[in-house]
Design a protein around this motif. Structure first.
Motif, PDB file in Angstrom:
ATOM      1  N   THR A 148      -0.506  11.600   7.013  1.00 22.11           N
ATOM      2  CA  THR A 148      -1.722  11.086   7.645  1.00 22.11           C
ATOM      3  C   THR A 148      -1.825   9.575   7.487  1.00 22.11           C
ATOM      4  O   THR A 148      -2.389   8.902   8.335  1.00 22.11           O
ATOM      5  N   PHE A 149      -1.261   9.025   6.427  1.00 21.62           N
ATOM      6  CA  PHE A 149      -1.313   7.579   6.218  1.00 21.62           C
ATOM      7  C   PHE A 149      -0.551   6.840   7.306  1.00 21.62           C
ATOM      8  O   PHE A 149      -0.966   5.783   7.748  1.00 21.62           O
ATOM      9  N   LEU A 169       1.052   4.037  -2.988  1.00 21.20           N
ATOM     10  CA  LEU A 169       0.795   5.447  -2.697  1.00 21.20           C
ATOM     11  C   LEU A 169       1.992   6.317  -3.085  1.00 21.20           C
ATOM     12  O   LEU A 169       1.824   7.387  -3.677  1.00 21.20           O
ATOM     13  N   LYS A 192       0.834  -1.204   0.000  1.00 22.21           N
ATOM     14  CA  LYS A 192       0.000   0.000   0.000  1.00 22.21           C
ATOM     15  C   LYS A 192       0.871   1.257   0.000  1.00 22.21           C
ATOM     16  O   LYS A 192       0.631   2.190  -0.772  1.00 22.21           O
ATOM     17  N   LYS A 251       4.289   5.590  -5.317  1.00 19.06           N
ATOM     18  CA  LYS A 251       4.420   5.543  -6.773  1.00 19.06           C
ATOM     19  C   LYS A 251       3.450   6.518  -7.446  1.00 19.06           C
ATOM     20  O   LYS A 251       3.767   7.133  -8.456  1.00 19.06           O
ATOM     21  N   ASN A 252       2.268   6.668  -6.853  1.00 22.54           N
ATOM     22  CA  ASN A 252       1.255   7.537  -7.432  1.00 22.54           C
ATOM     23  C   ASN A 252       1.277   8.950  -6.848  1.00 22.54           C
ATOM     24  O   ASN A 252       0.422   9.768  -7.182  1.00 22.54           O
ATOM     25  N   GLY A 253       2.235   9.215  -5.961  1.00 24.68           N
ATOM     26  CA  GLY A 253       2.377  10.550  -5.407  1.00 24.68           C
ATOM     27  C   GLY A 253       1.301  10.947  -4.427  1.00 24.68           C
ATOM     28  O   GLY A 253       1.043  12.127  -4.225  1.00 24.68           O
ATOM     29  N   HIS A 254       0.644   9.965  -3.798  1.00 24.51           N
ATOM     30  CA  HIS A 254      -0.458  10.263  -2.880  1.00 24.51           C
ATOM     31  C   HIS A 254      -0.123   9.985  -1.432  1.00 24.51           C
ATOM     32  O   HIS A 254      -0.997   9.993  -0.579  1.00 24.51           O
ATOM     33  N   TYR A 255       1.112   9.730  -1.132  1.00 23.35           N
ATOM     34  CA  TYR A 255       1.510   9.410   0.238  1.00 23.35           C
ATOM     35  C   TYR A 255       1.679  10.700   1.031  1.00 23.35           C
ATOM     36  O   TYR A 255       2.277  11.649   0.564  1.00 23.35           O
ATOM     37  N   ASP A 256       1.113  10.729   2.232  1.00 17.70           N
ATOM     38  CA  ASP A 256       1.368  11.861   3.116  1.00 17.70           C
ATOM     39  C   ASP A 256       1.437  11.354   4.557  1.00 17.70           C
ATOM     40  O   ASP A 256       1.226  10.178   4.827  1.00 17.70           O
TER      41      ASP A 256
END
Length: 95
Positions: free
Chosen positions: A90-91, A81, A77, A83-88
């Motif tokens: 809050t995860f 995230l 996961k 790879k798609n640039g959606h990691y921050d």
């Protein structure tokens, strides 16, 4: 390592390699050593059914298969995230 697409999963798998060699893993899963190498180098991910089988093979007294599956899925996961640039940040709290 620049071609590594899934570094967190790769590290998760490599940390467990002393329990089962790539050749043994390939033989027990009925897969090629080339495919196992792709997983161990973070270039591909196993399918979910293969991931479950891997975790059952890597099961120990300290790490049952369910715990290993949860750990592996979390690493996948994070990789997806990232790879798609959606990691921050809050995860991180959701673990």
């Amino acid at each position: 390592m620049t071609d590594t697409k899934y570094p967190n999963f790769m590290v998760w798998l490599i940390l467990r390699k002393d329990k089962l060699s790539q050749q043994d893993l390939a033989k027990q899963l009925g897969k090629s050593t080339a495919l196992i190498s792709l997983w161990c180098n973070g270039l591909q991910l196993p399918t979910l059914d293969m991931l479950v089988k891997i975790c059952k093979l890597l099961e120990t007294e300290d790490d049952d298969a369910d715990k290993l599956i949860q750990q592996a899925i979390l690493q996948i996961k994070v990789d997806i995230l990232l790879k798609n640039g959606h990691y921050d940040d809050t995860f991180i709290g959701e673990q």
